[in-house]
Scaffold this active site. Structure first.
Site, mmCIF file in Angstrom:
data_model
loop_
_atom_site.group_PDB
_atom_site.id
_atom_site.type_symbol
_atom_site.label_atom_id
_atom_site.label_comp_id
_atom_site.label_asym_id
_atom_site.label_seq_id
_atom_site.Cartn_x
_atom_site.Cartn_y
_atom_site.Cartn_z
ATOM 1 N N LYS A 29 0.846 -1.199 0.000
ATOM 2 C CA LYS A 29 0.000 0.000 0.000
ATOM 3 C C LYS A 29 0.888 1.259 0.000
ATOM 4 C CE LYS A 29 -3.388 -2.438 2.893
ATOM 5 N NZ LYS A 29 -4.263 -2.303 4.074
ATOM 6 N N TYR A 69 -12.015 -2.887 -2.385
ATOM 7 C CA TYR A 69 -12.468 -3.103 -1.000
ATOM 8 C C TYR A 69 -13.994 -3.202 -0.891
ATOM 9 C CZ TYR A 69 -7.879 -2.568 1.258
ATOM 10 O OH TYR A 69 -6.583 -2.756 1.708
ATOM 11 N N ASN A 132 -1.064 -0.283 7.643
ATOM 12 C CA ASN A 132 -0.475 -1.614 7.893
ATOM 13 C C ASN A 132 0.270 -2.187 6.676
ATOM 14 O OD1 ASN A 132 -2.655 -2.312 6.343
ATOM 15 N ND2 ASN A 132 -3.645 -3.597 7.889
ATOM 16 N N HIS A 135 -1.457 -5.576 1.636
ATOM 17 C CA HIS A 135 -2.716 -6.300 1.472
ATOM 18 C C HIS A 135 -2.416 -7.694 0.934
ATOM 19 C CE1 HIS A 135 -6.764 -7.365 0.171
ATOM 20 N NE2 HIS A 135 -6.176 -7.823 -0.922
ATOM 21 N N GLU A 146 -9.439 -10.611 -7.090
ATOM 22 C CA GLU A 146 -8.486 -9.500 -6.979
ATOM 23 C C GLU A 146 -7.435 -9.554 -8.096
ATOM 24 O OE1 GLU A 146 -9.117 -8.958 -2.165
ATOM 25 O OE2 GLU A 146 -7.198 -9.739 -2.878
HETATM 26 P P1 ADP Z 1 -6.845 -7.431 5.979
HETATM 27 O O1 ADP Z 1 -6.154 -6.346 5.199
HETATM 28 O O2 ADP Z 1 -5.955 -7.975 7.075
HETATM 29 O O3 ADP Z 1 -7.430 -8.507 5.104
HETATM 30 P P2 ADP Z 1 -9.560 -6.333 6.347
HETATM 31 O O4 ADP Z 1 -9.939 -6.921 5.031
HETATM 32 O O5 ADP Z 1 -10.438 -6.590 7.534
HETATM 33 O O6 ADP Z 1 -8.062 -6.759 6.778
HETATM 34 O O7 ADP Z 1 -9.431 -4.760 6.204
HETATM 35 C C1 ADP Z 1 -8.853 -4.192 5.069
HETATM 36 C C2 ADP Z 1 -8.006 -3.028 5.488
HETATM 37 O O8 ADP Z 1 -8.824 -2.041 6.078
HETATM 38 C C3 ADP Z 1 -6.952 -3.347 6.554
HETATM 39 O O9 ADP Z 1 -5.777 -3.905 6.024
HETATM 40 C C4 ADP Z 1 -6.731 -1.986 7.166
HETATM 41 O O10 ADP Z 1 -5.828 -1.221 6.361
HETATM 42 C C5 ADP Z 1 -8.103 -1.344 7.069
HETATM 43 N N1 ADP Z 1 -8.806 -1.474 8.341
HETATM 44 C C6 ADP Z 1 -9.318 -2.588 8.890
HETATM 45 N N2 ADP Z 1 -9.886 -2.330 10.078
HETATM 46 C C7 ADP Z 1 -9.720 -0.994 10.289
HETATM 47 C C8 ADP Z 1 -10.086 -0.097 11.335
HETATM 48 N N3 ADP Z 1 -10.725 -0.528 12.405
HETATM 49 N N4 ADP Z 1 -9.749 1.189 11.197
HETATM 50 C C9 ADP Z 1 -9.086 1.644 10.105
HETATM 51 N N5 ADP Z 1 -8.716 0.852 9.092
HETATM 52 C C10 ADP Z 1 -9.022 -0.446 9.170
#
Ligand code: ADP
Length: 169
Positions: A29, A69, A132, A135, A146
């Site tokens: 990202k 997303y 984080n 993805h 995807e």
């Molecule tokens: P992952 O990326 O681990 O598959 P998710 O699909 O649940 O997780 O969420 C997608 C992305 O949305 C996460 O990687 C993170 O960047 C963001 N995200 C998830 N939960 C939160 C939150 N509570 N607040 C802000 N951003 C979030």
């Protein structure tokens, strides 16, 4: 006399093996790109033994980020997340290997870096959930969707890596 059928058999085995290899979509990202972590992330997948079959750097539009997303559109952070994903360059990749979808998620670590184990990408390199770094597809269906969203079929490169016989035996 025996060597030829054995060689043919091995070739067939290899081809069968190659056909079965699973693929996942991985994206670095904008935070990972800006922090200079592209090589670090690629290195972790590469050293594990997974094979890079597609890569490009792109700035996704907000509309594209919303498509990526779409499963999260009801979540309160959806808008901010899509703004963020479209805020700068993203390194989009497809990685191939046995169990790459599930194990790729292990290399990445838990969604919230505060809960990611040390040794994982998010555990070692990130601090908050909204930044984080990376993805990774969370299952076979999302991986397929995807990969199709980010890449044209001809952008996926089919090749045999010399290391494969040492990784898979
Ligand atoms: P992952 O990326 O681990 O598959 P998710 O699909 O649940 O997780 O969420 C997608 C992305 O949305 C996460 O990687 C993170 O960047 C963001 N995200 C998830 N939960 C939160 C939150 N509570 N607040 C802000 N951003 C979030």
């Amino acid at each position: 006399v025996l060597a030829i059928p054995a060689a043919v058999y091995m070739l067939q085995e290899q081809e069968a093996h190659a056909a079965e290899l699973e693929r996942t979509f991985i994206a670095i990202k904008p935070d990972g790109v800006q922090r200079g972590l592209i090589a670090e992330v690629i290195s972790r997948f590469e050293r594990k033994g997974f094979k890079l079959v597609a890569i490009k750097i792109v700035v996704p539009s907000k509309d594209f980020a919303q498509k990526h997303y779409h499963d999260l559109k009801e979540r309160p952070f959806f808008n901010g997340l899509c703004d963020f994903l479209s805020s700068g360059p993203v390194v989009a990749m497809v990685w191939e290997g046995e169990g790459v979808i599930r194990y790729g998620r292990k290399l990445i670590g838990a969604t919230d870096p505060q809960k990611s184990e040390p040794g994982t990408i998010r555990g070692d390199l990130a601090v908050i959930v909204g930044r984080n770094i990376i993805h990774g597809s969370d299952g076979p269906e999302t991986a397929k969707d995807e990969i199709a969203l980010w890449f044209k079929p001809e952008e996926l490169v089919k090749y045999t890596s010399n290391a494969e016989k040492w990784i898979y035996g």
